[in-house]
Scaffold this motif. Sequence first.
Motif, PDB file in Angstrom:
ATOM      1  N   PRO A 112       0.799  -1.230   0.000  1.00 60.77           N
ATOM      2  CA  PRO A 112       0.000   0.000   0.000  1.00 60.77           C
ATOM      3  C   PRO A 112       0.829   1.276   0.000  1.00 60.77           C
ATOM      4  O   PRO A 112       0.291   2.363  -0.270  1.00 60.77           O
ATOM      5  N   ASP A 113       2.119   1.173   0.282  1.00 56.91           N
ATOM      6  CA  ASP A 113       2.979   2.356   0.294  1.00 56.91           C
ATOM      7  C   ASP A 113       3.645   2.632  -1.054  1.00 56.91           C
ATOM      8  O   ASP A 113       4.330   3.652  -1.200  1.00 56.91           O
ATOM      9  N   MET A 114       3.454   1.748  -2.031  1.00 58.59           N
ATOM     10  CA  MET A 114       4.204   1.875  -3.280  1.00 58.59           C
ATOM     11  C   MET A 114       3.901   3.175  -4.015  1.00 58.59           C
ATOM     12  O   MET A 114       4.824   3.894  -4.444  1.00 58.59           O
ATOM     13  N   ALA A 119       5.525   8.391  -6.117  1.00 60.00           N
ATOM     14  CA  ALA A 119       5.141   9.788  -6.303  1.00 60.00           C
ATOM     15  C   ALA A 119       6.210  10.731  -5.769  1.00 60.00           C
ATOM     16  O   ALA A 119       6.477  11.782  -6.359  1.00 60.00           O
ATOM     17  N   GLY A 120       6.842  10.354  -4.668  1.00 56.87           N
ATOM     18  CA  GLY A 120       7.854  11.217  -4.076  1.00 56.87           C
ATOM     19  C   GLY A 120       9.231  11.095  -4.693  1.00 56.87           C
ATOM     20  O   GLY A 120      10.102  11.925  -4.428  1.00 56.87           O
ATOM     21  N   SER A 121       9.431  10.064  -5.516  1.00 55.27           N
ATOM     22  CA  SER A 121      10.774   9.799  -6.036  1.00 55.27           C
ATOM     23  C   SER A 121      11.054  10.444  -7.385  1.00 55.27           C
ATOM     24  O   SER A 121      12.213  10.653  -7.749  1.00 55.27           O
ATOM     25  N   GLY A 122      10.014  10.682  -8.175  1.00 55.85           N
ATOM     26  CA  GLY A 122      10.210  11.255  -9.504  1.00 55.85           C
ATOM     27  C   GLY A 122      10.550  10.248 -10.577  1.00 55.85           C
ATOM     28  O   GLY A 122      10.781  10.637 -11.725  1.00 55.85           O
ATOM     29  N   VAL A 123      10.574   8.950 -10.264  1.00 55.09           N
ATOM     30  CA  VAL A 123      10.900   7.938 -11.264  1.00 55.09           C
ATOM     31  C   VAL A 123       9.654   7.571 -12.065  1.00 55.09           C
ATOM     32  O   VAL A 123       8.528   7.929 -11.709  1.00 55.09           O
ATOM     33  N   ARG A 124       9.854   6.826 -13.151  1.00 56.82           N
ATOM     34  CA  ARG A 124       8.732   6.316 -13.933  1.00 56.82           C
ATOM     35  C   ARG A 124       8.255   5.001 -13.317  1.00 56.82           C
ATOM     36  O   ARG A 124       9.042   4.263 -12.717  1.00 56.82           O
ATOM     37  N   TYR A 125       6.978   4.723 -13.473  1.00 54.36           N
ATOM     38  CA  TYR A 125       6.354   3.590 -12.799  1.00 54.36           C
ATOM     39  C   TYR A 125       5.664   2.685 -13.814  1.00 54.36           C
ATOM     40  O   TYR A 125       4.805   3.131 -14.582  1.00 54.36           O
ATOM     41  N   ILE A 126       6.065   1.411 -13.808  1.00 51.47           N
ATOM     42  CA  ILE A 126       5.447   0.404 -14.664  1.00 51.47           C
ATOM     43  C   ILE A 126       4.462  -0.386 -13.814  1.00 51.47           C
ATOM     44  O   ILE A 126       4.858  -1.097 -12.887  1.00 51.47           O
ATOM     45  N   ALA A 127       3.183  -0.256 -14.124  1.00 46.49           N
ATOM     46  CA  ALA A 127       2.126  -0.943 -13.386  1.00 46.49           C
ATOM     47  C   ALA A 127       1.649  -2.131 -14.214  1.00 46.49           C
ATOM     48  O   ALA A 127       1.066  -1.958 -15.279  1.00 46.49           O
ATOM     49  N   ALA A 159      -5.734   4.957 -12.293  1.00 46.37           N
ATOM     50  CA  ALA A 159      -6.480   5.944 -11.511  1.00 46.37           C
ATOM     51  C   ALA A 159      -5.948   6.030 -10.088  1.00 46.37           C
ATOM     52  O   ALA A 159      -5.807   7.128  -9.531  1.00 46.37           O
ATOM     53  N   GLY A 160      -5.617   4.877  -9.483  1.00 44.95           N
ATOM     54  CA  GLY A 160      -5.076   4.882  -8.131  1.00 44.95           C
ATOM     55  C   GLY A 160      -3.728   5.562  -8.056  1.00 44.95           C
ATOM     56  O   GLY A 160      -3.443   6.304  -7.111  1.00 44.95           O
ATOM     57  N   ALA A 161      -2.894   5.291  -9.056  1.00 41.05           N
ATOM     58  CA  ALA A 161      -1.567   5.899  -9.066  1.00 41.05           C
ATOM     59  C   ALA A 161      -1.651   7.415  -9.208  1.00 41.05           C
ATOM     60  O   ALA A 161      -0.949   8.170  -8.523  1.00 41.05           O
ATOM     61  N   ILE A 162      -2.518   7.881 -10.103  1.00 38.24           N
ATOM     62  CA  ILE A 162      -2.656   9.320 -10.317  1.00 38.24           C
ATOM     63  C   ILE A 162      -3.227   9.990  -9.072  1.00 38.24           C
ATOM     64  O   ILE A 162      -2.778  11.071  -8.658  1.00 38.24           O
ATOM     65  N   ALA A 163      -4.212   9.330  -8.453  1.00 36.18           N
ATOM     66  CA  ALA A 163      -4.797   9.894  -7.233  1.00 36.18           C
ATOM     67  C   ALA A 163      -3.771  10.018  -6.117  1.00 36.18           C
ATOM     68  O   ALA A 163      -3.872  10.911  -5.263  1.00 36.18           O
ATOM     69  N   ALA A 164      -2.763   9.147  -6.131  1.00 33.61           N
ATOM     70  CA  ALA A 164      -1.721   9.173  -5.108  1.00 33.61           C
ATOM     71  C   ALA A 164      -0.620  10.174  -5.420  1.00 33.61           C
ATOM     72  O   ALA A 164       0.314  10.328  -4.623  1.00 33.61           O
ATOM     73  N   GLY A 165      -0.695  10.821  -6.573  1.00 31.91           N
ATOM     74  CA  GLY A 165       0.265  11.873  -6.887  1.00 31.91           C
ATOM     75  C   GLY A 165       1.282  11.528  -7.955  1.00 31.91           C
ATOM     76  O   GLY A 165       2.175  12.330  -8.239  1.00 31.91           O
ATOM     77  N   ILE A 166       1.183  10.349  -8.574  1.00 33.83           N
ATOM     78  CA  ILE A 166       2.103  10.008  -9.658  1.00 33.83           C
ATOM     79  C   ILE A 166       1.625  10.709 -10.929  1.00 33.83           C
ATOM     80  O   ILE A 166       0.468  10.570 -11.333  1.00 33.83           O
ATOM     81  N   GLU A 167       2.502  11.453 -11.551  1.00 35.99           N
ATOM     82  CA  GLU A 167       2.128  12.185 -12.755  1.00 35.99           C
ATOM     83  C   GLU A 167       1.811  11.219 -13.890  1.00 35.99           C
ATOM     84  O   GLU A 167       2.532  10.233 -14.099  1.00 35.99           O
ATOM     85  N   ILE A 172       3.522   3.764 -17.066  1.00 34.55           N
ATOM     86  CA  ILE A 172       3.624   2.756 -18.123  1.00 34.55           C
ATOM     87  C   ILE A 172       2.796   1.569 -17.647  1.00 34.55           C
ATOM     88  O   ILE A 172       2.761   1.276 -16.453  1.00 34.55           O
ATOM     89  N   VAL A 173       2.126   0.869 -18.565  1.00 40.19           N
ATOM     90  CA  VAL A 173       1.326  -0.292 -18.171  1.00 40.19           C
ATOM     91  C   VAL A 173       1.850  -1.550 -18.855  1.00 40.19           C
ATOM     92  O   VAL A 173       2.506  -1.490 -19.898  1.00 40.19           O
ATOM     93  N   ASP A 174       1.540  -2.695 -18.245  1.00 42.66           N
ATOM     94  CA  ASP A 174       1.985  -3.998 -18.724  1.00 42.66           C
ATOM     95  C   ASP A 174       0.812  -4.966 -18.551  1.00 42.66           C
ATOM     96  O   ASP A 174       0.255  -5.062 -17.457  1.00 42.66           O
ATOM     97  N   PRO A 175       0.404  -5.694 -19.599  1.00 42.29           N
ATOM     98  CA  PRO A 175      -0.745  -6.596 -19.480  1.00 42.29           C
ATOM     99  C   PRO A 175      -0.508  -7.817 -18.611  1.00 42.29           C
ATOM    100  O   PRO A 175      -1.446  -8.545 -18.296  1.00 42.29           O
TER     101      PRO A 175
END
Length: 268
Positions: A112-114, A119-127, A159-167, A172-175
């Motif tokens: 739950p902290d991911m 969001a605080g790190s500035g890196v790109r996130y692959i979900a 939607a969850g990632a954006i709501a948590a502050g990730i731009e 990036i998404v992965d099926p």
Amino acid sequence: MSRPVILGILNVTPDSFSDGGRWVDPAAATAHALELVRQGADVIDIGGESTRPGAERVPAEQELARVLPIVRELAGSGIRLSIDTMNASTAGACAEAGAEFINDVSGGLADPDMYAVVAGSGVRYIAMHWREHSATMQAAPLYTEVVSEVRAELGERIAGAIAAGIEPARLIVDPGLGFSKTADHNWQLLAGLPELVGLGFPVLVGASRKGFLADFAAGGTAPAERDDATATISALSAQAGAWGVRVHNVAATRRALAVWDRWDEARA
């Protein structure tokens, strides 16, 4: 279309399905990463916890001990890095050490902290699309229409990632080929890649050496015999608009993408 980004896989685990144990030693891992870059990898994706079907979790502290020295070494050499982790603590430490991407196979569901850490790190996130942990994920994967359901569930992760502050620009998404999916589900998702690209976010495809490619093995039963099939999927994924491919055999995929690139140039 531009050539997809190639993520070269570096497993520093004793139990990964394809090459478990080969790169556990930090010196061997670093040498292999440098070889993957020489072969054409744009990013090295480092994993310290196996997520093969049936794999059990390892403590986050053990995962971090496996990957952090390698991240520091490779980042110091200017190599672009991704960390394959479901643990926010590992993600944060590796981002601070120079990783550019966090590749979370759980899409934020395992920790739950991911989202907050990313969001605080500035890196790109692959979900990635994910439903449950590896120990039980292949017990009974059920879908009515796999492409639309995976697309909808990835939309929830976005939607969850954006709501948590990730731009949004960092997502990036992965099926999630092979994760809570049968071989038929995997093929349907590959055929439906344009629909997933239609979400409006870069799409990463991770088919490399997975069991559903066993029928196309070059000879024998070792996972490495599936590299030709993997390279073909890399080229077809490029044609479908994928942002990136995650592979063990970088050289084979680089050749396949060079052929696709030349073909695509000729059509322009």
